[in-house]
Design an enzyme around this catalytic site. Structure first.
Site, PDB file in Angstrom:
ATOM      1  N   LYS A 148      48.839   0.330 102.732  1.00 51.49           N
ATOM      2  CA  LYS A 148      48.706  -1.062 101.929  1.00 51.49           C
ATOM      3  C   LYS A 148      47.078  -0.609 101.488  1.00 51.49           C
ATOM      4  O   LYS A 148      48.016  -0.957  99.312  1.00 51.49           O
ATOM      5  CB  LYS A 148      47.324  -1.866 102.315  1.00 51.49           C
ATOM      6  N   GLN A 179      40.574  -4.261 108.551  1.00 53.05           N
ATOM      7  CA  GLN A 179      42.190  -4.431 109.584  1.00 53.05           C
ATOM      8  C   GLN A 179      42.217  -4.415 111.158  1.00 53.05           C
ATOM      9  O   GLN A 179      40.935  -4.433 111.358  1.00 53.05           O
ATOM     10  CB  GLN A 179      41.960  -3.059 108.973  1.00 53.05           C
ATOM     11  N   ASP A 185      43.599 -12.186 102.719  1.00 53.51           N
ATOM     12  CA  ASP A 185      43.802 -12.449 104.061  1.00 53.51           C
ATOM     13  C   ASP A 185      43.974 -13.722 104.261  1.00 53.51           C
ATOM     14  O   ASP A 185      44.901 -14.702 105.482  1.00 53.51           O
ATOM     15  CB  ASP A 185      43.212 -11.254 105.656  1.00 53.51           C
TER      16      ASP A 185
END
Length: 307
Positions: A54, A98, A121
């Protein structure tokens, strides 16, 4: 019958190129480089690999990124304090925490501590609620990536029977909320299947679009599906493979060899939805940077708490 391959690598590359061009124009006009922060707890190898990929994607499209790494022993308070600092930083427009987190840290509390305006997110209750009501700020990246790859592959969604296998907060629930919306080019009829669903194979067989997100390697078999179904495989599972240099290979939640013989179209694993998820994270981050700029121009300051 041989299924059309829904190529996540190709589609995500096209989207990243669009984002890169849009970012160049935005940065040239405003002097602002979109900033994305990654919060990584522990030494889980897949998590480390995901964050690295990412971060590389951010660099490719002209974003600034920063990774905060904590040990598994980090206290909940220390982690929340770090997130609060990121909430205040004007150069950070989005942040993600994460998975997985250690058991002593409450995931719900962590997500709620992120400013909704920086929750790229899409997991904050504020953003989940807005999605459900049909007025989203940020849509969770994997469901958004699923819809995007279907649209760009000319797969009709409206009026179709979408069967979701899996009800996680990350994929299943938000995907259901997205697919039954009227105004996003979806407008489908949605069935959600899970561990307590009776006659689950019957539901799978009735799908026109099947989305597998259960985390069970090659669980869905070719005999379970109907001819001409569109299959989106969200699963990424490691299975032992002595012939692989790594000692394992990645497979999805559907038996690709069997299912691809009956399906109209199917996503591969790897090379499918995982890449689309990263592309949608970039899309959401650019949107967050634009929103932040507009807020500053209008003289509004972002609040500094999650709600």
């Amino acid at each position: 019958m041989s299924a059309q391959l829904l190529d996540g690598k190709k589609v995500s590359s096209e989207i990243k190129e669009e984002i890169r061009n849009e970012t160049q124009s935005f940065t040239k006009k405003t002097g602002i480089k979109p900033g994305l922060a990654f919060v990584l707890v522990g030494e889980d190898p897949p998590s480390q690999a995901y964050v690295k990929s990412k971060s590389k994607a951010c660099e490719e499209v002209g974003f600034f990124s920063e990774t905060l790494i904590f040990s598994n022993q980090v206290s909940e308070k220390e982690l929340l304090n770090a997130i609060e600092i990121l909430n205040h930083r004007s150069d950070i427009h989005g942040m993600i925490v994460q998975h997985p987190l250690p058991s002593h840290i409450r995931e719900s509390l962590v997500y709620e501590s992120i400013l909704p305006q920086k929750d790229v997110d899409g997991f904050h209750p504020f953003n989940v609620g807005r999605l459900l009501l049909g007025n989203p700020q940020f849509i969770p990246c994997t469901p958004l990536g699923i819809v995007e790859i279907l649209k760009r592959s000319n797969i009709a969604i409206q009026g179709k029977h979408v069967v979701l296998v899996g009800r996680s907060n990350i994929v299943g629930k938000p995907a259901a909320a997205l697919f039954f919306q009227k105004d996003f080019g979806t407008n489908a009829t949605v069935t959600i299947c899970h561990s307590a669903t009776k006659n689950i194979i019957d539901h799978i067989h009735n799908a026109e679009i099947l989305i597998a997100a259960i985390g069970k390697p090659e669980w869905i078999k070719g005999s379970w599906i109907s001819e001409g179904v569109v299959v989106v495989d969200v699963g990424i599972n490691r299975v032992i493979d002595p012939q692989s240099p790594k000692g394992y290979r990645l497979v999805g939640d559907v038996d690709f060899k069997e299912v691809s013989q009956k399906a109209k179209a199917i996503t591969p694993v790897p090379g499918g939805i995982g890449l689309m998820t990263v592309a949608m994270l970039l899309k959401n981050t650019l949107e967050a940077a634009k929103n932040s700029h507009l807020s500053l121009v209008a003289g509004h300051r972002l609040p500094v708490s999650g709600l």
